[in-house]
Design a protein around this motif. Structure first.
Motif, mmCIF file in Angstrom:
data_model
loop_
_atom_site.group_PDB
_atom_site.id
_atom_site.type_symbol
_atom_site.label_atom_id
_atom_site.label_comp_id
_atom_site.label_asym_id
_atom_site.label_seq_id
_atom_site.Cartn_x
_atom_site.Cartn_y
_atom_site.Cartn_z
ATOM 1 N N SER A 3 113.231 1.412 27.469
ATOM 2 C CA SER A 3 113.938 1.716 26.229
ATOM 3 C C SER A 3 114.501 3.130 26.245
ATOM 4 N N THR A 19 106.657 -0.574 13.828
ATOM 5 C CA THR A 19 108.112 -0.533 13.989
ATOM 6 C C THR A 19 108.508 0.159 15.284
ATOM 7 N N LEU A 20 107.872 1.299 15.566
ATOM 8 C CA LEU A 20 108.195 2.017 16.804
ATOM 9 C C LEU A 20 107.832 1.187 18.035
ATOM 10 N N SER A 33 107.816 -2.070 18.152
ATOM 11 C CA SER A 33 108.785 -3.159 18.252
ATOM 12 C C SER A 33 110.090 -2.682 18.881
ATOM 13 N N GLN A 34 110.354 -1.379 18.763
ATOM 14 C CA GLN A 34 111.529 -0.795 19.409
ATOM 15 C C GLN A 34 111.231 -0.348 20.838
ATOM 16 N N ARG A 35 110.034 -0.615 21.268
ATOM 17 C CA ARG A 35 109.573 -0.400 22.650
ATOM 18 C C ARG A 35 109.618 1.068 23.077
ATOM 19 N N LEU A 75 115.318 -4.854 24.837
ATOM 20 C CA LEU A 75 114.160 -3.991 24.690
ATOM 21 C C LEU A 75 113.051 -4.296 25.674
ATOM 22 N N ASN A 86 109.291 -9.795 18.509
ATOM 23 C CA ASN A 86 108.121 -9.386 17.726
ATOM 24 C C ASN A 86 106.814 -9.427 18.513
ATOM 25 N N LEU A 143 112.928 5.563 24.888
ATOM 26 C CA LEU A 143 112.519 6.145 23.611
ATOM 27 C C LEU A 143 111.107 6.720 23.700
ATOM 28 N N LYS A 165 118.462 -8.400 21.097
ATOM 29 C CA LYS A 165 117.554 -7.307 20.770
ATOM 30 C C LYS A 165 116.285 -7.412 21.607
#
Length: 351
Positions: free
Chosen positions: A70, A121-122, A124-126, A65, A33, A72, A61
């Motif tokens: 990532s 959220t995005l 946190s998903q790196r 990340l 987080n 992403l 997780k």
């Protein structure tokens, strides 16, 4: 680096002591987080590396990340309901994949709370970059990205917290207004009945388009009517009501209409459908947006197309050479196209 007592498991207190961090910071990093709580990426990586060396059982997780790319790329946008935003999303996905990135696109329905939540959220998903499209106040989202060390680029609507790439709304509106004035003059109508309909007062896109609308009149040494501009929102039902009101006052359709968006244009089409066919030929219509189906409407329509490909190309250039201090505003020209040729091109786009 290893624990002095081989029987004793390492704890977050050991990691905190070794890295000079607080236990709460260590806990947030290990739980994945850190971005949400604006902990620096350098600090997060140092804590994770220390945890690995101490043999601490790191949350997989968080570890996966933070210690590697990532792969992403993220985009937030209001919705997919019109071709412009759908085109931005599709073109963004194509460009991301061509760079070996996995695109994530999320619609927020222009809800500021949802925009913040989705961005957190995005992050946190790196995601490695975030494109923020059509957000009226992107600065809070830019600030979240800056705290997480993630490049962010504003699209369609600019902001003060990151570089922005937007259509040249003012010049585009000037150009399409000029076309409509010429059509009115050719029909023997006075240009001062041309109406600008749709959008929001105080919003960047609307204000710059209204300025371009007025520029076109000013360049000819004339002025629009005092009530020529009506900002009734980005809503088909509102546009339909506004047209009905004007039609009732005039006893007919205005001879010229410039719709500020494709959603306002939908309202116009809905209203026109209630009128006799002969009424359709009494007005010229323009729209600051584009859809190939307009080529088949039974009345005179001129549409302005925003260059989605150029907007996304410029945005990736900014993201890949990202400068945290950059607040540049890139204006992308709009243009007219031959409707039937563009309709054919769209078939390929929609496959």
């Amino acid at each position: 680096m290893a624990s002095s007592n081989p029987r004793r498991k390492s704890t977050i207190y050991d990691i905190a002591a070794k890295t000079g961090s607080s236990t709460s910071t260590v806990s947030m990093v290990l739980n994945g987080n850190w971005a949400r709580y604006r902990i620096k990426e350098e600090t997060a990586n140092r804590i994770l590396e220390c945890a690995r060396q101490l043999g601490y059982n790191v949350n997989m997780k968080a570890r996966g990340l933070r210690l590697s790319r990532s792969g992403l790329a993220g985009m937030v946008l209001p919705h997919y309901r019109n071709r412009f935003f759908a085109g931005l999303a599709q073109t963004f996905e194509d460009h991301a994949r061509s760079r070996g990135l996995c695109p994530i696109v999320v619609g927020t329905q222009r809800d500021p709370a949802v925009e913040i939540s989705v961005t957190e959220t995005l992050l946190s998903q790196r995601v490695e970059m975030l494109f923020i499209a059509g957000v009226r106040n992107p600065t809070p989202l830019n600030e979240l990205c800056t705290a997480a060390g993630v490049p962010s680029i504003n699209l369609d609507l600019p902001g003060d917290g990151a570089p922005s790439v937007v259509s040249d709304n003012r010049k585009g509106a000037h150009a399409i207004t000029d076309v409509l004035i010429e059509k009115l003059l050719a029909r023997g109508h006075a240009p001062d009945e041309l109406v600008f309909l749709g959008g929001l007062t105080g919003e960047y896109a609307t204000e710059t388009r209204v300025a371009g609308f007025r520029d076109a009149f000013s360049a000819r040494g004339i002025a629009p009517a005092h009530d020529a501009v009506e900002c009734c929102g980005y809503n088909a039902a509102a546009a339909k009501r506004a047209l009905a009101s004007r039609c009732e006052k005039l006893g007919r359709l205005p001879t010229g209409l410039l719709m500020n968006s494709i959603t306002a244009m939908e309202g116009l089409v809905q209203f026109m459908a209630t009128l006799p066919h002969e009424a359709w030929k009494t007005t010229v219509v323009g729209c600051f947006d584009w859809d190939p189906f307009a080529a088949y409407l039974p009345f005179d329509v001129t549409m302005l197309r925003q260059d989605v490909e150029k907007i996304i190309t410029e945005a990736f250039v900014l993201a890949e050479k990202f400068d945290p201090e950059d607040r540049s505003l890139i204006l992308v020209p709009t243009g007219f196209g031959k409707m039937f040729e563009e309709a054919e091109q769209t078939k390929e786009f929609d496959r």
